[in-house]
Design a protein around this motif. Structure first.
Motif, PDB file in Angstrom:
ATOM      1  N   ALA A  80      10.624   6.368   9.412  1.00 33.78           N
ATOM      2  CA  ALA A  80      10.337   7.469   8.013  1.00 33.78           C
ATOM      3  C   ALA A  80       9.221   5.858   7.543  1.00 33.78           C
ATOM      4  CB  ALA A  80      11.408   7.960   7.346  1.00 33.78           C
ATOM      5  N   THR A  81       9.850   5.255   7.108  1.00 36.79           N
ATOM      6  CA  THR A  81       9.720   4.557   6.265  1.00 36.79           C
ATOM      7  C   THR A  81       8.297   3.241   7.172  1.00 36.79           C
ATOM      8  OG1 THR A  81      11.292   3.828   4.843  1.00 36.79           O
ATOM      9  CG2 THR A  81      10.066   1.769   4.746  1.00 36.79           C
ATOM     10  N   SER A  82       8.358   3.408   8.552  1.00 40.24           N
ATOM     11  CA  SER A  82       7.157   2.454   8.946  1.00 40.24           C
ATOM     12  C   SER A  82       6.224   3.340   8.592  1.00 40.24           C
ATOM     13  CB  SER A  82       8.327   2.319  10.740  1.00 40.24           C
ATOM     14  OG  SER A  82       7.785   1.606  11.303  1.00 40.24           O
ATOM     15  N   SER A  83       6.502   4.647   9.169  1.00 37.20           N
ATOM     16  CA  SER A  83       5.684   5.108   9.905  1.00 37.20           C
ATOM     17  C   SER A  83       4.017   5.954   8.148  1.00 37.20           C
ATOM     18  CB  SER A  83       6.134   7.125  10.183  1.00 37.20           C
ATOM     19  OG  SER A  83       6.364   7.347   8.904  1.00 37.20           O
ATOM     20  N   VAL A  84       4.818   5.705   7.162  1.00 41.08           N
ATOM     21  CA  VAL A  84       4.063   5.347   6.140  1.00 41.08           C
ATOM     22  C   VAL A  84       3.496   4.806   6.144  1.00 41.08           C
ATOM     23  CG1 VAL A  84       4.512   6.021   3.416  1.00 41.08           C
ATOM     24  CG2 VAL A  84       5.624   7.541   4.646  1.00 41.08           C
ATOM     25  N   ASP A  94      -1.210  10.626  16.517  1.00 44.27           N
ATOM     26  CA  ASP A  94       0.503  11.491  15.917  1.00 44.27           C
ATOM     27  C   ASP A  94       0.737   9.597  15.657  1.00 44.27           C
ATOM     28  OD1 ASP A  94       0.075  13.556  17.312  1.00 44.27           O
ATOM     29  OD2 ASP A  94       1.458  13.256  19.012  1.00 44.27           O
ATOM     30  N   HIS A  95       0.803   9.587  14.319  1.00 46.23           N
ATOM     31  CA  HIS A  95       1.744   8.383  13.830  1.00 46.23           C
ATOM     32  C   HIS A  95       3.096   8.208  12.309  1.00 46.23           C
ATOM     33  CE1 HIS A  95      -2.869   8.817  13.331  1.00 46.23           C
ATOM     34  NE2 HIS A  95      -2.507   7.969  13.691  1.00 46.23           N
ATOM     35  N   PHE A  96       4.125  10.032  13.344  1.00 49.65           N
ATOM     36  CA  PHE A  96       4.836   9.688  12.607  1.00 49.65           C
ATOM     37  C   PHE A  96       5.752  10.114  14.172  1.00 49.65           C
ATOM     38  CE2 PHE A  96       1.898  11.542   9.497  1.00 49.65           C
ATOM     39  CZ  PHE A  96       2.879  10.596   8.477  1.00 49.65           C
ATOM     40  N   ASP A  97       6.998  10.189  13.914  1.00 45.25           N
ATOM     41  CA  ASP A  97       8.457  11.021  14.581  1.00 45.25           C
ATOM     42  C   ASP A  97       8.736  10.281  16.141  1.00 45.25           C
ATOM     43  OD1 ASP A  97       9.365  12.725  12.745  1.00 45.25           O
ATOM     44  OD2 ASP A  97       7.134  14.109  14.024  1.00 45.25           O
ATOM     45  N   TRP A  98       9.747   9.746  16.291  1.00 48.43           N
ATOM     46  CA  TRP A  98       9.614   8.433  17.427  1.00 48.43           C
ATOM     47  C   TRP A  98      11.410   7.673  17.223  1.00 48.43           C
ATOM     48  CZ3 TRP A  98       6.814   6.424  13.896  1.00 48.43           C
ATOM     49  CH2 TRP A  98       7.732   5.118  13.465  1.00 48.43           C
ATOM     50  N   GLY A  99      12.363   7.786  18.140  1.00 48.94           N
ATOM     51  CA  GLY A  99      13.472   7.037  18.038  1.00 48.94           C
ATOM     52  C   GLY A  99      14.373   7.774  17.856  1.00 48.94           C
ATOM     53  N   ALA A 130       0.817  -0.980   0.146  1.00 50.83           N
ATOM     54  CA  ALA A 130      -0.371   0.109   0.299  1.00 50.83           C
ATOM     55  C   ALA A 130       0.885   1.025  -0.127  1.00 50.83           C
ATOM     56  CB  ALA A 130      -0.970   0.033   1.320  1.00 50.83           C
ATOM     57  N   ALA A 131       2.092   1.455   0.682  1.00 50.16           N
ATOM     58  CA  ALA A 131       2.658   2.624   1.049  1.00 50.16           C
ATOM     59  C   ALA A 131       3.665   3.266  -0.005  1.00 50.16           C
ATOM     60  CB  ALA A 131       3.823   1.905   2.140  1.00 50.16           C
TER      61      ALA A 131
END
Length: 392
Positions: free
Chosen positions: A88-92, A74-79, A16-17
Motif C-alpha cells: 500500500a505504501t509503495s503504490s502511493v 494498474d498501479h495497485f495490488d500485488w503480493g 511527494a507521497a
C-alpha cells in the motif's frame, strides 16, 4: 538493484507521497524518446530499477528530460497478505513519483485496479475495510469458498461482488490511494488512452468495434488512434462531470464497477481476449469481461497490459506455456489470428493488432522485463550493465 539514480527517485517519491495529492503541469518540452511500460504491480524500487536499466532515469531521480513514459495502468495490488502494508505504501509512492513529473512527460493510464478505488471501494474507510477484510480472509478459499457463507457476506456488504475481491484482488486498499486516484482523475492526469502515432493506441486492456460504436464512434474512424483516444477520454471526462465524487464511479458503456447485485465489474478496463466456447455469453455482453479478438478494430494497433502470457494462452485455447517479462503480440484479420512472443510484424489496414506489455513485473527476472519503444515498435534496448552501476 540500487543506484544513485534510484535512491534519488525514492527520495522524491517518499517526499511527494507525504504531500496532499497533486499533479505537475505540462511543460511543453519535446520528448524524443517515448516508451510504454506494462502493469507496474511491483515494488517501486523494482519499477525504478527497470527504468534505470534502460537508461531512462536522470541523476536527480526523475525521468531524463527527453523521455516520455506511458504507464499502461494498474498501479495497485500485488503480493501476499503479509505484505499488504508495504504494498500500500509503495503504490502511493509510485503514483506520487509519477505526479511529480510534468503531465506531458509521464502519462498514467487507468486500469481496473486504479478505478476500483473510486468504484467498488468508493465508500470504504480504512477501518471498515480492515474489518471486512479480516472476515473475507477467513472465508476465502479460492474455488472452495463456501457459497452459503459468501452469500451471507454479500448480504451484509453489497458494495462488493465476492469475498475474493476484498481478500485478494483489491486487497491492499487504503483511503489515501482513493484520494490520489480521485485527484488525478479530476485534474485530468489519469487518462483512458493515449495515441502516440496515427494508428497506434495505448490503453489498459483494449477496445473492440462494439466498444467504440457504443460511444458513438463510427467504423470509418476506428483506425484513427487520436480520434479513438479523444473519444474515450471525452467519455471519461463527461462521466467525471456527472459524478458526485462520493458514490461508485462509472463510465456509461465502458466501465461498470462490480457489486453483489451486478456481479463482477465489466468494461474496457476488465476485458480480456477469449476464444473459449464456454465464455461465449460473456463475450456477448456490453460492457463485458471477455471479448472476441476477431472484433478488434482493423487498421489499429493497441498497446495493452492487463493480461500475462499464461492467461492469454489459456483464454485463446493455445497450448500451455508461460513467458514473463517479454513483449507479445496478437494479429487478426477478423477471421484467423496469430499470437506470438515479440513485437508484431508489419501489418496492413485490414489487420488488427494487440501488443501485450504486462510481463509480470513482480515475478519476471529484472533482466528479462521489456519496455516497448513507441518510436521503433520494438523492445527498448537496455544500456550496458557496467554503465548502469556508475555515478553520473
Amino acid at each position: 538493484m540500487s543506484t544513485p539514480r534510484i535512491e534519488a527517485a525514492l527520495r522524491i517519491a517518499a517526499d511527494a507521497a507525504h504531500r496532499n495529492p497533486f499533479s505537475t503541469p505540462s511543460d511543453g518540452r519535446p520528448r524524443t524518446r517515448r516508451f510504454a511500460i506494462g502493469d507496474p504491480q511491483a515494488d517501486i524500487t523494482r519499477f525504478l530499477a527497470i527504468l534505470d536499466r534502460h537508461g531512462l532515469l536522470a541523476p536527480d531521480g526523475r525521468l531524463k528530460p527527453e523521455v516520455q513514459l506511458i504507464s499502461v495502468g494498474d498501479h495497485f495490488d500485488w503480493g501476499k497478505a503479509i505484505e499488504r502494508d508495504a504494498v500500500a505504501t509503495s503504490s502511493v509512492r509510485l503514483l506520487a513519483w509519477m505526479a511529480a513529473h510534468p503531465a506531458d512527460q509521464l502519462i498514467p493510464l487507468l486500469g481496473n485496479h486504479d478505478l476500483s478505488r473510486v468504484g467498488e471501494l468508493a465508500g470504504f474507510t480504512d477501518a471498515r475495510f480492515a474489518t471486512i477484510q479480516a472476515e473475507a480472509d477467513r472465508l476465502y478459499r479460492g474455488d472452495a469458498t463456501d457459497e452459503a457463507q459468501e452469500r451471507d457476506f454479500l448480504a451484509r456488504y453489497p458494495e462488493v461482488p465476492n469475498v475474493e475481491l476484498i481478500s485478494r484482488d483489491f486487497g491492499t486498499f487504503r483511503e489515501v490511494q482513493r484520494e490520489w486516484v480521485k485527484s488525478l482523475l479530476l485534474t485530468g492526469r489519469f487518462r483512458v488512452a493515449h495515441a502516440p502515432a496515427e494508428h497506434l493506441l495505448v490503453l489498459h486492456a483494449g477496445v473492440t468495434r462494439e466498444d467504440l460504436l457504443a460511444v458513438g464512434l463510427p467504423d470509418a474512424l476506428h483506425a484513427q488512434a487520436s480520434t479513438v483516444a479523444e473519444t474515450l477520454n471525452r467519455a471519461l471526462d463527461e462521466a467525471l462531470n456527472a459524478w458526485d465524487g462520493r458514490g461508485p464511479f462509472s463510465i456509461p458503456s465502458l466501465y461498470q464497477p462490480g457489486n453483489a447485485r451486478y456481479g463482477e465489474g465489466r468494461g474496457i478496463f476488465y476485458q480480456r481476449p477469449s476464444l473459449l466456447p464456454e465464455e461465449a455469453a460473456l463475450r456477448a455482453l456490453t460492457p463485458r469481461r471477455r471479448f472476441d479478438p476477431r472484433r478488434l478494430p482493423p487498421g489499429l494497433t493497441q498497446v495493452v497490459g492487463h493480461t500475462r502470457d499464461k492467461r492469454c494462452r489459456e483464454l485463446l485455447a493455445l497450448p500451455p506455456d508461460s513467458h514473463d517479462g517479454v513483449l507479445r503480440h496478437l494479429v487478426t484479420d477478423g477471421s484467423s489470428l496469430d499470437y506470438r512472443l515479440g513485437p508484431p510484424p508489419h501489418t496492413g489496414p485490414g489487420e488488427a493488432v494487440l501488443i501485450f506489455t504486462d510481463g509480470g513485473m513482480r515475478e519476471s527476472p529484472l533482466e528479462l522485463f521489456e519496455l516497448l519503444d513507441l518510436d521503433t515498435g520494438f523492445a527498448a534496448r537496455p544500456v550496458e550493465d557496467a554503465h548502469m552501476g556508475g555515478r553520473e
